[in-house]
Design a protein around this motif. Sequence first.
Motif, PDB file in Angstrom:
ATOM      1  N   PRO A  27       0.815  -1.224   0.000  1.00  9.47           N
ATOM      2  CA  PRO A  27       0.000   0.000   0.000  1.00  9.47           C
ATOM      3  C   PRO A  27       0.847   1.272   0.000  1.00  9.47           C
ATOM      4  O   PRO A  27       0.544   2.234  -0.725  1.00  9.47           O
ATOM      5  CB  PRO A  27      -0.811  -0.127   1.296  1.00  9.47           C
ATOM      6  CG  PRO A  27      -0.846  -1.578   1.597  1.00  9.47           C
ATOM      7  CD  PRO A  27       0.482  -2.106   1.137  1.00  9.47           C
ATOM      8  N   ALA A  28       1.919   1.284   0.801  1.00  6.57           N
ATOM      9  CA  ALA A  28       2.792   2.464   0.840  1.00  6.57           C
ATOM     10  C   ALA A  28       3.512   2.649  -0.488  1.00  6.57           C
ATOM     11  O   ALA A  28       3.713   3.791  -0.941  1.00  6.57           O
ATOM     12  CB  ALA A  28       3.807   2.331   1.974  1.00  6.57           C
ATOM     13  N   ILE A  30       2.402   1.837  -3.435  1.00  5.77           N
ATOM     14  CA  ILE A  30       1.430   2.403  -4.380  1.00  5.77           C
ATOM     15  C   ILE A  30       1.282   3.900  -4.140  1.00  5.77           C
ATOM     16  O   ILE A  30       1.231   4.713  -5.085  1.00  5.77           O
ATOM     17  CB  ILE A  30       0.067   1.692  -4.247  1.00  5.77           C
ATOM     18  CG1 ILE A  30       0.196   0.230  -4.691  1.00  5.77           C
ATOM     19  CG2 ILE A  30      -1.002   2.405  -5.078  1.00  5.77           C
ATOM     20  CD1 ILE A  30      -1.045  -0.596  -4.453  1.00  5.77           C
ATOM     21  N   GLY A  31       1.223   4.299  -2.860  1.00  2.00           N
ATOM     22  CA  GLY A  31       1.130   5.717  -2.534  1.00  2.00           C
ATOM     23  C   GLY A  31       2.349   6.497  -3.007  1.00  2.00           C
ATOM     24  O   GLY A  31       2.221   7.611  -3.534  1.00  2.00           O
ATOM     25  N   ILE A  32       3.544   5.912  -2.834  1.00  2.00           N
ATOM     26  CA  ILE A  32       4.775   6.564  -3.299  1.00  2.00           C
ATOM     27  C   ILE A  32       4.775   6.694  -4.817  1.00  2.00           C
ATOM     28  O   ILE A  32       5.225   7.708  -5.374  1.00  2.00           O
ATOM     29  CB  ILE A  32       6.011   5.770  -2.832  1.00  2.00           C
ATOM     30  CG1 ILE A  32       6.155   5.843  -1.310  1.00  2.00           C
ATOM     31  CG2 ILE A  32       7.279   6.280  -3.492  1.00  2.00           C
ATOM     32  CD1 ILE A  32       6.454   7.210  -0.772  1.00  2.00           C
ATOM     33  N   VAL A  34       2.126   6.999  -6.807  1.00  2.00           N
ATOM     34  CA  VAL A  34       1.192   8.074  -7.176  1.00  2.00           C
ATOM     35  C   VAL A  34       1.819   9.437  -6.886  1.00  2.00           C
ATOM     36  O   VAL A  34       1.719  10.371  -7.691  1.00  2.00           O
ATOM     37  CB  VAL A  34      -0.133   7.908  -6.403  1.00  2.00           C
ATOM     38  CG1 VAL A  34      -1.045   9.118  -6.639  1.00  2.00           C
ATOM     39  CG2 VAL A  34      -0.838   6.629  -6.826  1.00  2.00           C
ATOM     40  N   TYR A  35       2.472   9.538  -5.731  1.00  2.00           N
ATOM     41  CA  TYR A  35       3.131  10.797  -5.363  1.00  2.00           C
ATOM     42  C   TYR A  35       4.235  11.147  -6.361  1.00  2.00           C
ATOM     43  O   TYR A  35       4.348  12.305  -6.807  1.00  2.00           O
ATOM     44  CB  TYR A  35       3.711  10.666  -3.958  1.00  2.00           C
ATOM     45  CG  TYR A  35       4.648  11.785  -3.580  1.00  2.00           C
ATOM     46  CD1 TYR A  35       4.161  13.018  -3.156  1.00  2.00           C
ATOM     47  CD2 TYR A  35       6.035  11.609  -3.647  1.00  2.00           C
ATOM     48  CE1 TYR A  35       5.031  14.042  -2.820  1.00  2.00           C
ATOM     49  CE2 TYR A  35       6.901  12.625  -3.302  1.00  2.00           C
ATOM     50  CZ  TYR A  35       6.395  13.840  -2.891  1.00  2.00           C
ATOM     51  OH  TYR A  35       7.252  14.859  -2.562  1.00  2.00           O
ATOM     52  N   SER A  36       5.035  10.154  -6.751  1.00  2.00           N
ATOM     53  CA  SER A  36       6.126  10.399  -7.706  1.00  2.00           C
ATOM     54  C   SER A  36       5.581  10.821  -9.060  1.00  2.00           C
ATOM     55  O   SER A  36       6.149  11.694  -9.731  1.00  2.00           O
ATOM     56  CB  SER A  36       6.988   9.135  -7.846  1.00  2.00           C
ATOM     57  OG  SER A  36       7.574   8.776  -6.613  1.00  2.00           O
ATOM     58  N   VAL A 243      10.076   4.111  -6.098  1.00  2.00           N
ATOM     59  CA  VAL A 243       9.355   3.028  -5.412  1.00  2.00           C
ATOM     60  C   VAL A 243      10.330   1.938  -4.970  1.00  2.00           C
ATOM     61  O   VAL A 243      10.243   1.422  -3.858  1.00  2.00           O
ATOM     62  CB  VAL A 243       8.258   2.445  -6.325  1.00  2.00           C
ATOM     63  CG1 VAL A 243       7.688   1.158  -5.727  1.00  2.00           C
ATOM     64  CG2 VAL A 243       7.145   3.460  -6.532  1.00  2.00           C
TER      65      VAL A 243
END
Length: 288
Positions: A27-28, A30-32, A34-36, A243
């Motif tokens: 999950p983290a 995936i968040g990274i 999207v942020y990148s 990632v």
Amino acid sequence: MISYNPKEWFSFIFQFHKGDTFRKLLPAMIGIAVYSYGVAYLEIEYWKLSNGSHVKNITLMHNMLGFVISLLLVFRTNTAYDRWWEGRKLWGSMVNNSRNLAIKLAVMLTDKADKDFFRKLIPAYASVLNLHLKSAEISHELFDDKTLSQEHYQHKPNQIAKTMLAKINQLYLDKKLSGDQLIILNKELSSFTDACGACERIKNTPIPYSYSAFIKKFIFTYVLTLPFGYVFQLGYYVIPVVVFIFYVLASLELIAEEIEDPFGNDPNDLPTQKIAENIKKNVEELIY
């Protein structure tokens, strides 16, 4: 604890198990990603920053701090592994001490009832210590007609050690053991309590909070600033690169967290239940 063949490379690369950090970090990650992507989109499409922008120089900070974060993670992992290995040595000493006590009692005692007493009680100590270190509720039957009371005895390993010492002292008073034999057996029993206390020290003394929190904040800040500088060299390829870097750094911290308390139920914790079962087999073979 996970059993594996360290020589099977491909099984490590292509298989995932419940102890793998990839599942926990997905999950983290995936968040990274999207942020990148958001940072890359803003710099390339929206702000349209040129290669001459000062933002590109952020990579200098990463180059300087990369060595620092690697040192911190190496120290963190080594410290956690030292705790894991010390726990394994303590349980190894528990195996040896149980065998030594069983061998000596098997030779010194002649009464079958006395032998049966220790045949049950010596492995009971290891079994109860295993549950005690896991903070599990213990209702361990020592005999067919006796159970340690959860309300009365808060520290059951101590109670078992006390019961064994009381029995040995009674055997001495009954002239079934000599004074020299009493001294020898007392040393073996003391080693049980020493191992228990050392295991409790490991369990009850975690890594200092400030140190652990600082590493997590350092990793988080380091990773979040990576896309700003490396977008200029990698473009949208910065997404998988960031990632992957996050996966490596965060995995080291997760592994250290897992093994710093080696007496729990995590996949990489010590197989204390199996060790206790082996002690039971060894003692029953020695005392009969």
